[in-house]
Design an enzyme around this catalytic site. Structure first.
Site, PDB file in Angstrom:
ATOM      1  N   LEU A 123      13.954  56.616  56.349  1.00  0.00           N
ATOM      2  CA  LEU A 123      13.068  57.230  56.507  1.00  0.00           C
ATOM      3  C   LEU A 123      11.851  56.166  55.899  1.00  0.00           C
ATOM      4  O   LEU A 123      12.156  55.035  55.062  1.00  0.00           O
ATOM      5  CB  LEU A 123      13.212  57.684  55.347  1.00  0.00           C
ATOM      6  N   GLY A 163      18.520  56.040  56.397  1.00  0.00           N
ATOM      7  CA  GLY A 163      17.983  57.183  57.132  1.00  0.00           C
ATOM      8  C   GLY A 163      18.269  55.965  58.626  1.00  0.00           C
ATOM      9  O   GLY A 163      19.014  57.157  59.629  1.00  0.00           O
ATOM     10  N   ASN A 216      21.944  53.990  50.812  1.00  0.00           N
ATOM     11  CA  ASN A 216      21.793  54.284  49.457  1.00  0.00           C
ATOM     12  C   ASN A 216      20.843  54.674  48.915  1.00  0.00           C
ATOM     13  O   ASN A 216      19.910  54.422  48.073  1.00  0.00           O
ATOM     14  CB  ASN A 216      21.047  52.562  49.965  1.00  0.00           C
ATOM     15  N   GLU A 217      20.190  55.950  48.943  1.00  0.00           N
ATOM     16  CA  GLU A 217      19.659  57.094  48.537  1.00  0.00           C
ATOM     17  C   GLU A 217      19.466  57.010  46.487  1.00  0.00           C
ATOM     18  O   GLU A 217      18.585  56.725  46.122  1.00  0.00           O
ATOM     19  CB  GLU A 217      19.511  57.982  49.021  1.00  0.00           C
TER      20      GLU A 217
HETATM   21  C1  LIG Z   1      16.195  68.231  45.733  1.00  0.00           C
HETATM   22  C2  LIG Z   1      17.000  67.671  46.825  1.00  0.00           C
HETATM   23  C3  LIG Z   1      15.554  68.031  48.189  1.00  0.00           C
HETATM   24  C4  LIG Z   1      16.053  67.044  49.202  1.00  0.00           C
HETATM   25  C5  LIG Z   1      16.233  65.808  49.081  1.00  0.00           C
HETATM   26  C6  LIG Z   1      15.543  65.010  48.749  1.00  0.00           C
HETATM   27  C7  LIG Z   1      14.422  63.154  48.784  1.00  0.00           C
HETATM   28  C8  LIG Z   1      15.667  63.050  50.000  1.00  0.00           C
HETATM   29  C9  LIG Z   1      15.732  61.782  50.406  1.00  0.00           C
HETATM   30  C10 LIG Z   1      16.146  60.945  50.875  1.00  0.00           C
HETATM   31  C11 LIG Z   1      16.348  60.419  52.337  1.00  0.00           C
HETATM   32  C12 LIG Z   1      15.908  58.915  52.254  1.00  0.00           C
HETATM   33  C13 LIG Z   1      16.399  58.651  53.207  1.00  0.00           C
HETATM   34  C14 LIG Z   1      16.032  57.341  53.649  1.00  0.00           C
HETATM   35  O1  LIG Z   1      16.073  56.923  54.378  1.00  0.00           O
HETATM   36  S1  LIG Z   1      15.098  56.325  52.017  1.00  0.00           S
HETATM   37  C15 LIG Z   1      14.416  55.185  52.794  1.00  0.00           C
HETATM   38  C16 LIG Z   1      15.800  53.367  52.425  1.00  0.00           C
HETATM   39  N1  LIG Z   1      15.628  52.567  53.136  1.00  0.00           N
HETATM   40  C17 LIG Z   1      15.934  51.352  52.470  1.00  0.00           C
HETATM   41  O2  LIG Z   1      16.110  51.448  50.961  1.00  0.00           O
HETATM   42  C18 LIG Z   1      15.242  50.136  52.930  1.00  0.00           C
HETATM   43  C19 LIG Z   1      14.833  49.487  52.505  1.00  0.00           C
HETATM   44  N2  LIG Z   1      14.184  47.581  52.976  1.00  0.00           N
HETATM   45  C20 LIG Z   1      14.923  46.786  52.683  1.00  0.00           C
HETATM   46  O3  LIG Z   1      16.090  46.967  52.032  1.00  0.00           O
HETATM   47  C21 LIG Z   1      14.706  45.896  53.511  1.00  0.00           C
HETATM   48  O4  LIG Z   1      13.713  46.136  54.090  1.00  0.00           O
HETATM   49  C22 LIG Z   1      15.360  45.644  55.265  1.00  0.00           C
HETATM   50  C23 LIG Z   1      16.924  45.510  55.160  1.00  0.00           C
HETATM   51  C24 LIG Z   1      15.601  46.765  56.130  1.00  0.00           C
HETATM   52  C25 LIG Z   1      14.663  44.731  55.920  1.00  0.00           C
HETATM   53  O5  LIG Z   1      14.900  43.195  55.203  1.00  0.00           O
HETATM   54  P1  LIG Z   1      13.469  42.056  55.601  1.00  0.00           P
HETATM   55  O6  LIG Z   1      13.959  40.958  54.228  1.00  0.00           O
HETATM   56  O7  LIG Z   1      13.757  41.808  56.661  1.00  0.00           O
HETATM   57  O8  LIG Z   1      12.185  42.692  55.100  1.00  0.00           O
HETATM   58  P2  LIG Z   1      10.870  43.117  54.360  1.00  0.00           P
HETATM   59  O9  LIG Z   1      10.355  42.466  53.741  1.00  0.00           O
HETATM   60  O10 LIG Z   1      11.990  43.926  52.630  1.00  0.00           O
HETATM   61  O11 LIG Z   1       9.997  44.365  54.374  1.00  0.00           O
HETATM   62  C26 LIG Z   1       9.256  43.886  55.570  1.00  0.00           C
HETATM   63  C27 LIG Z   1       7.894  44.822  55.494  1.00  0.00           C
HETATM   64  O12 LIG Z   1       8.788  46.559  55.810  1.00  0.00           O
HETATM   65  C28 LIG Z   1       8.291  47.160  54.611  1.00  0.00           C
HETATM   66  N3  LIG Z   1       9.840  48.048  54.740  1.00  0.00           N
HETATM   67  C29 LIG Z   1      10.933  48.135  54.514  1.00  0.00           C
HETATM   68  N4  LIG Z   1      11.842  49.012  54.417  1.00  0.00           N
HETATM   69  C30 LIG Z   1      10.842  50.144  54.634  1.00  0.00           C
HETATM   70  C31 LIG Z   1      10.806  51.298  54.888  1.00  0.00           C
HETATM   71  N5  LIG Z   1      12.327  52.339  54.292  1.00  0.00           N
HETATM   72  N6  LIG Z   1       9.961  52.483  54.969  1.00  0.00           N
HETATM   73  C32 LIG Z   1       8.547  51.908  54.986  1.00  0.00           C
HETATM   74  N7  LIG Z   1       8.225  49.941  54.931  1.00  0.00           N
HETATM   75  C33 LIG Z   1       9.381  49.263  54.398  1.00  0.00           C
HETATM   76  C34 LIG Z   1       9.062  46.445  53.496  1.00  0.00           C
HETATM   77  O13 LIG Z   1       7.684  46.694  52.131  1.00  0.00           O
HETATM   78  C35 LIG Z   1       8.175  45.231  53.827  1.00  0.00           C
HETATM   79  O14 LIG Z   1       6.936  45.176  53.693  1.00  0.00           O
HETATM   80  P3  LIG Z   1       5.518  43.876  53.130  1.00  0.00           P
HETATM   81  O15 LIG Z   1       6.610  43.741  52.215  1.00  0.00           O
HETATM   82  O16 LIG Z   1       4.947  43.361  54.029  1.00  0.00           O
HETATM   83  O17 LIG Z   1       4.438  44.729  52.952  1.00  0.00           O
END
Ligand SMILES: CC/C=C\C/C=C\CCC/C=C/CC(=O)SCCNC(=O)CCNC(=O)[C@H](O)C(C)(C)COP(=O)(O)OP(=O)(O)OC[C@H]1O[C@@H](n2cnc3c(N)ncnc32)[C@H](O)[C@@H]1OP(=O)(O)O
Length: 325
Positions: A131, A176, A200-201
């Protein structure tokens, strides 16, 4: 003459459909929204397979726009009776000459990696980062509600799809990203220890919704899901295979060909019996969300609006921004 006709038909097809561009390329067909490229393989009149390639730079996060385009593309494929199987994969390729722009630059464009011509590029080795954190941080409750509805919609469409869905996981697949994969009927992952998959939430200070938890339990079993969800485990390929998050791990350059050959086996099964079986296995899980969709949206909007949750997301975003390597 034949060449002229082919050229003319290309021009007509390129003129575009209402939903996006459509092209004819060497017998294969393709259509594309901005963030999802769909290529179909197979002769006209015969069973065809579609490959949906995510291309939402930099990390294929599931932004509202991406979710919308994904659902539109999937619907088009569901309505095309010649398509029986769909492969989900990332368009992210290893490309040279990339420059990561400064982390202090905030807009979506500026966050993306670009080539020397300034064009936006996917970061390599990412199936989907899950997400879009920026859709869940610093917005208002109405936005959170709209976003969550779109997340639910995509999950329901994928989970209940009558098509045979397979994921060719060619990169990191957290949260996601893992959701997309586990809605599929079969998952094949590239054997690269840098790629991990899982929900990993809990590491972000948020909680996977019950329907995603149910999908996980149905995939890897209750005990494994209980442990992996609490710990927020991201499994490298060998472990993902062992626990059952994926069905096969193959060398990176064979992911596509292997997925095509497994797809061929699945498509040898009569559609009606396979589809009825799939529905029998999945309907109760999907119905559980369908009957409380609105409540789930309200829960999400109020949960994610909490100061403590926003603070956790802020810290996680900062950690991502400042991480090394
Ligand atoms: C009562 C309960 C009711 C309801 C439930 C409540 C809440 C539920 C919500 C739960 C659901 C959540 C599901 C999700 O999917 S949450 C998102 C989880 N994702 C992550 O943790 C991934 C994070 N990202 C990474 O680990 C790395 O970025 C990745 C391995 C994918 C890539 O690594 P790499 O080194 O290649 O790139 P980065 O430099 O890290 O990233 C590049 C830029 O992209 C930005 N980024 C990364 N991931 C995201 C993302 N998911 N969303 C938006 N932006 C993202 C990152 O910040 C970098 O940005 P800049 O530094 O360039 O600005």
């Amino acid at each position: 003459m034949a060449m002229a006709l082919r050229a003319a038909s290309r021009v007509l097809l390129r003129a575009g459909s209402r939903l996006g561009r459509r092209e004819a390329v060497d017998g294969a067909r393709r259509f594309a929204n901005k963030r999802v490229l769909v290529e179909t393989e197979g002769a006209a009149g015969a069973t065809r397979i579609a490959v949906m390639k995510f291309r939402n730079p930099p990390v294929n996060s599931l932004s509202l726009d991406f979710l919308t385009e994904f659902v539109i593309s999937l619907e088009k494929l569901e309505n095309d009776k010649s398509i029986r199987g769909v492969i989900l994969t990332s368009d992210s390729l290893k490309r040279g000459n990339q420059t990561k722009v400064a982390a202090t630059e905030k807009t979506e464009e500026k966050r993306a990696t670009r080539d020397h011509g300034g064009r936006l590029q996917e970061r390599p080795g990412i199936f989907s980062a899950g997400l879009d954190l920026l859709e869940m941080y610093g917005r208002n409750p109405a936005h959170y509600a709209e976003y969550w509805k779109a997340v639910q919609e995509l999950w329901l469409r994928l989970y209940l799809s009558s098509l045979t869905l397979m994921s060719a996981i060619n990169g990191a697949s957290p949260a996601g990203g893992c959701l997309l994969a586990i809605t599929c009927d079969y998952r094949i992952m590239a054997d690269n220890p840098k790629y991990t998959i899982g929900l990993n939430e809990s590491l972000l200070g948020i909680v996977a919704p019950f329907w995603l938890k149910d999908n996980y339990v149905n995939t890897i079993g209750h005990r494994a899901a209980e442990r992996a969800l609490q710990l927020g485990t991201l499994f490298p390929p060998a472990e993902a295979l062992k626990v059952g998050v994926v069905d096969e791990v193959v060398p990176e350059d064979q992911v596509h060909s292997k997925t095509l050959s497994v797809m061929a086996k699945w498509l040898a099964i009569p559609d009606h019996s396979r589809q009825l079986t799939k529905t029998m296995m999945r309907k109760a899980t999907a119905d559980n969300l369908i009957k409380q969709r609105e409540a789930d949206i309200q829960n999400f909007a109020s949960f994610i609006s909490r100061d403590s949750i926003q603070k956790s997301l802020h810290m996680y975003l900062e950690k991502l921004k400042h991480k090394k390597g």
